[in-house]
Design a protein around this motif. Structure first.
Motif, PDB file in Angstrom:
ATOM      1  N   THR A   1       0.851  -1.184   0.000  1.00  0.00           N
ATOM      2  CA  THR A   1       0.000   0.000   0.000  1.00  0.00           C
ATOM      3  C   THR A   1       0.888   1.234   0.000  1.00  0.00           C
ATOM      4  O   THR A   1       2.029   1.191   0.479  1.00  0.00           O
ATOM      5  CB  THR A   1      -0.931   0.039   1.228  1.00  0.00           C
ATOM      6  N   PRO A   2       0.387   2.363  -0.520  1.00  0.00           N
ATOM      7  CA  PRO A   2       1.210   3.581  -0.550  1.00  0.00           C
ATOM      8  C   PRO A   2       1.447   4.121   0.855  1.00  0.00           C
ATOM      9  O   PRO A   2       0.676   3.850   1.783  1.00  0.00           O
ATOM     10  CB  PRO A   2       0.350   4.565  -1.365  1.00  0.00           C
ATOM     11  N   PRO A   3       2.508   4.924   1.036  1.00  0.00           N
ATOM     12  CA  PRO A   3       2.760   5.545   2.336  1.00  0.00           C
ATOM     13  C   PRO A   3       1.596   6.441   2.765  1.00  0.00           C
ATOM     14  O   PRO A   3       0.915   7.039   1.919  1.00  0.00           O
ATOM     15  CB  PRO A   3       4.023   6.383   2.094  1.00  0.00           C
ATOM     16  N   VAL A   4       1.396   6.546   4.069  1.00  0.00           N
ATOM     17  CA  VAL A   4       0.278   7.335   4.590  1.00  0.00           C
ATOM     18  C   VAL A   4       0.360   8.780   4.130  1.00  0.00           C
ATOM     19  O   VAL A   4      -0.656   9.395   3.774  1.00  0.00           O
ATOM     20  CB  VAL A   4       0.237   7.253   6.132  1.00  0.00           C
ATOM     21  N   GLU A   5       1.569   9.361   4.111  1.00  0.00           N
ATOM     22  CA  GLU A   5       1.677  10.766   3.707  1.00  0.00           C
ATOM     23  C   GLU A   5       1.275  10.974   2.252  1.00  0.00           C
ATOM     24  O   GLU A   5       0.704  12.005   1.891  1.00  0.00           O
ATOM     25  CB  GLU A   5       3.092  11.302   3.946  1.00  0.00           C
ATOM     26  N   THR A   6       1.524   9.981   1.423  1.00  0.00           N
ATOM     27  CA  THR A   6       1.110  10.054   0.021  1.00  0.00           C
ATOM     28  C   THR A   6      -0.409  10.024  -0.091  1.00  0.00           C
ATOM     29  O   THR A   6      -1.017  10.835  -0.789  1.00  0.00           O
ATOM     30  CB  THR A   6       1.717   8.881  -0.771  1.00  0.00           C
ATOM     31  N   VAL A   7      -1.032   9.091   0.606  1.00  0.00           N
ATOM     32  CA  VAL A   7      -2.483   8.951   0.532  1.00  0.00           C
ATOM     33  C   VAL A   7      -3.176  10.138   1.201  1.00  0.00           C
ATOM     34  O   VAL A   7      -4.254  10.566   0.764  1.00  0.00           O
ATOM     35  CB  VAL A   7      -2.939   7.623   1.157  1.00  0.00           C
ATOM     36  N   THR A   8      -2.556  10.716   2.216  1.00  0.00           N
ATOM     37  CA  THR A   8      -3.131  11.884   2.873  1.00  0.00           C
ATOM     38  C   THR A   8      -3.247  13.052   1.906  1.00  0.00           C
ATOM     39  O   THR A   8      -4.251  13.783   1.908  1.00  0.00           O
ATOM     40  CB  THR A   8      -2.282  12.285   4.101  1.00  0.00           C
ATOM     41  N   ALA A   9      -2.236  13.237   1.061  1.00  0.00           N
ATOM     42  CA  ALA A   9      -2.296  14.302   0.059  1.00  0.00           C
ATOM     43  C   ALA A   9      -3.466  14.086  -0.891  1.00  0.00           C
ATOM     44  O   ALA A   9      -4.154  15.048  -1.282  1.00  0.00           O
ATOM     45  CB  ALA A   9      -0.980  14.358  -0.722  1.00  0.00           C
ATOM     46  N   VAL A  10      -3.712  12.857  -1.268  1.00  0.00           N
ATOM     47  CA  VAL A  10      -4.847  12.543  -2.148  1.00  0.00           C
ATOM     48  C   VAL A  10      -6.164  12.791  -1.418  1.00  0.00           C
ATOM     49  O   VAL A  10      -7.106  13.372  -1.971  1.00  0.00           O
ATOM     50  CB  VAL A  10      -4.763  11.085  -2.645  1.00  0.00           C
ATOM     51  N   ALA A  11      -6.250  12.361  -0.165  1.00  0.00           N
ATOM     52  CA  ALA A  11      -7.476  12.545   0.617  1.00  0.00           C
ATOM     53  C   ALA A  11      -7.833  14.022   0.716  1.00  0.00           C
ATOM     54  O   ALA A  11      -9.003  14.405   0.561  1.00  0.00           O
ATOM     55  CB  ALA A  11      -7.303  11.939   2.010  1.00  0.00           C
ATOM     56  N   ARG A  12      -6.844  14.857   0.980  1.00  0.00           N
ATOM     57  CA  ARG A  12      -7.099  16.298   1.098  1.00  0.00           C
ATOM     58  C   ARG A  12      -7.594  16.880  -0.220  1.00  0.00           C
ATOM     59  O   ARG A  12      -8.474  17.738  -0.234  1.00  0.00           O
ATOM     60  CB  ARG A  12      -5.827  17.004   1.568  1.00  0.00           C
ATOM     61  N   PHE A  13      -7.032  16.417  -1.321  1.00  0.00           N
ATOM     62  CA  PHE A  13      -7.507  16.879  -2.628  1.00  0.00           C
ATOM     63  C   PHE A  13      -8.927  16.386  -2.888  1.00  0.00           C
ATOM     64  O   PHE A  13      -9.787  17.134  -3.356  1.00  0.00           O
ATOM     65  CB  PHE A  13      -6.571  16.391  -3.730  1.00  0.00           C
ATOM     66  N   TYR A  14      -9.181  15.141  -2.574  1.00  0.00           N
ATOM     67  CA  TYR A  14     -10.478  14.537  -2.877  1.00  0.00           C
ATOM     68  C   TYR A  14     -11.629  15.203  -2.127  1.00  0.00           C
ATOM     69  O   TYR A  14     -12.730  15.324  -2.676  1.00  0.00           O
ATOM     70  CB  TYR A  14     -10.451  13.040  -2.549  1.00  0.00           C
ATOM     71  N   VAL A  15     -11.430  15.612  -0.889  1.00  0.00           N
ATOM     72  CA  VAL A  15     -12.529  16.258  -0.170  1.00  0.00           C
ATOM     73  C   VAL A  15     -12.727  17.697  -0.609  1.00  0.00           C
ATOM     74  O   VAL A  15     -13.753  18.312  -0.308  1.00  0.00           O
ATOM     75  CB  VAL A  15     -12.349  16.196   1.364  1.00  0.00           C
ATOM     76  N   GLY A  16     -11.767  18.234  -1.348  1.00  0.00           N
ATOM     77  CA  GLY A  16     -11.871  19.620  -1.791  1.00  0.00           C
ATOM     78  C   GLY A  16     -12.460  19.805  -3.170  1.00  0.00           C
ATOM     79  O   GLY A  16     -12.972  20.886  -3.494  1.00  0.00           O
ATOM     80  N   ARG A  17     -12.418  18.743  -3.999  1.00  0.00           N
ATOM     81  CA  ARG A  17     -12.861  18.897  -5.385  1.00  0.00           C
ATOM     82  C   ARG A  17     -13.447  17.611  -5.939  1.00  0.00           C
ATOM     83  O   ARG A  17     -12.981  16.513  -5.619  1.00  0.00           O
ATOM     84  CB  ARG A  17     -11.682  19.301  -6.294  1.00  0.00           C
ATOM     85  N   ASP A  18     -14.467  17.769  -6.779  1.00  0.00           N
ATOM     86  CA  ASP A  18     -14.893  16.690  -7.664  1.00  0.00           C
ATOM     87  C   ASP A  18     -14.057  16.833  -8.927  1.00  0.00           C
ATOM     88  O   ASP A  18     -14.179  17.829  -9.645  1.00  0.00           O
ATOM     89  CB  ASP A  18     -16.377  16.814  -8.014  1.00  0.00           C
ATOM     90  N   PHE A  19     -13.193  15.873  -9.190  1.00  0.00           N
ATOM     91  CA  PHE A  19     -12.315  15.983 -10.363  1.00  0.00           C
ATOM     92  C   PHE A  19     -12.548  14.764 -11.242  1.00  0.00           C
ATOM     93  O   PHE A  19     -13.573  14.648 -11.874  1.00  0.00           O
ATOM     94  CB  PHE A  19     -10.849  16.117  -9.916  1.00  0.00           C
ATOM     95  N   ALA A  20     -11.642  13.816 -11.240  1.00  0.00           N
ATOM     96  CA  ALA A  20     -11.849  12.591 -12.030  1.00  0.00           C
ATOM     97  C   ALA A  20     -12.918  11.702 -11.399  1.00  0.00           C
ATOM     98  O   ALA A  20     -13.533  10.886 -12.072  1.00  0.00           O
ATOM     99  CB  ALA A  20     -10.538  11.824 -12.167  1.00  0.00           C
ATOM    100  N   VAL A  21     -13.106  11.863 -10.095  1.00  0.00           N
ATOM    101  CA  VAL A  21     -14.140  11.122  -9.359  1.00  0.00           C
ATOM    102  C   VAL A  21     -14.937  12.130  -8.532  1.00  0.00           C
ATOM    103  O   VAL A  21     -14.411  13.156  -8.128  1.00  0.00           O
ATOM    104  CB  VAL A  21     -13.522  10.036  -8.445  1.00  0.00           C
ATOM    105  N   PRO A  22     -16.225  11.840  -8.239  1.00  0.00           N
ATOM    106  CA  PRO A  22     -17.052  12.778  -7.461  1.00  0.00           C
ATOM    107  C   PRO A  22     -16.788  12.668  -5.965  1.00  0.00           C
ATOM    108  O   PRO A  22     -17.692  12.447  -5.156  1.00  0.00           O
ATOM    109  CB  PRO A  22     -18.483  12.360  -7.835  1.00  0.00           C
TER     110      PRO A  22
END
Length: 214
Positions: free
Chosen positions: A132-153
């Motif tokens: 699995t990816p490092p937590v800090e990597t996935v945290t960056a994605v999580a922060r982006f995901y809650v801020g925008r609907d982009f490739a996924v809603p």
């Protein structure tokens, strides 16, 4: 945890691509044909899609979308077919060739990190690959995901929920609680209902109901 810089985001993208290529190196033909978590795509299809995403700049992406009359499924399928090899070995070779690419349709680097994180798990989970990816990597994605609907809603999926990671600093929102690993939260926000099984809290049924088919 401080926000990750654009340079660090690209470094994370390259690291995740390299790790995925390493994980795929020993697959046999049956494993390459395994159904991924991403709709009708096989493992090989997902890898070809990741190669396509790392091989197209903004202008060519716009031309492709226009040529598909804004049918993004058609656009993605055409680009996938363009980058799929004659054999799984060739498909993997093509993916390895773009591991260090910084080409992308937009400057939303966290979104492209999300692409390789989510699609990496789309193939690892069905194949039983444990990395699995490092937590800090996935945290960056999580922060982006809650801020925008982009490739996924993802922002829409998170709306009205309190999301709390159990393995890192990520927290967001208010409302019924959804708790679990950062990766499980990210994958659920990306529509992968299977990852809701690893989440707890009264908000989980709500989030599960928002996991659109992919």
């Amino acid at each position: 945890m401080e926000p990750i810089s654009a340079g660090d985001l690209w470094a994370a993208v390259h690291a995740e691509r390299a790790r995925l290529a390493e994980d795929l190196a020993g697959l046999d033909d049956a494993q390459w044909a395994e159904q991924s978590l991403c709709g009708r795509w096989t493992v090989e299809d997902v890898v070809a899609h990741l190669t396509a995403a790392a091989s197209i700049g903004r202008l060519r992406w716009l031309r492709s979308v226009l040529g598909a009359r804004f049918d993004f499924d058609l656009h993605n399928q055409r680009r996938l077919e363009e980058h799929r090899g004659a054999t799984p070995a060739e498909t993997l070779q093509r993916f390895r060739a773009v591991v260090a690419s910084t080409k992308a349709p937009s400057k939303d680097t966290a979104a492209w990190l999300g692409e390789v994180v989510v699609h990496g798990q789309d193939v690892r989970r069905p194949l039983g690959l444990p990395r699995t990816p490092p937590v800090e990597t996935v945290t960056a994605v999580a922060r982006f995901y809650v801020g925008r609907d982009f490739a996924v809603p993802s922002r829409s999926a998170a709306q009205g929920l309190r999301l709390v990671a159990t393995d890192g600093p990520f927290e967001s929102g208010s409302g019924p609680l959804v708790s679990g690993t950062t990766l499980a939260i990210v994958m659920a926000l990306a529509g992968r209902a299977a990852y809701c099984d690893g989440l707890t809290g009264e908000g989980v049924p709500i989030l599960r109901s928002r996991c659109a088919p992919v």
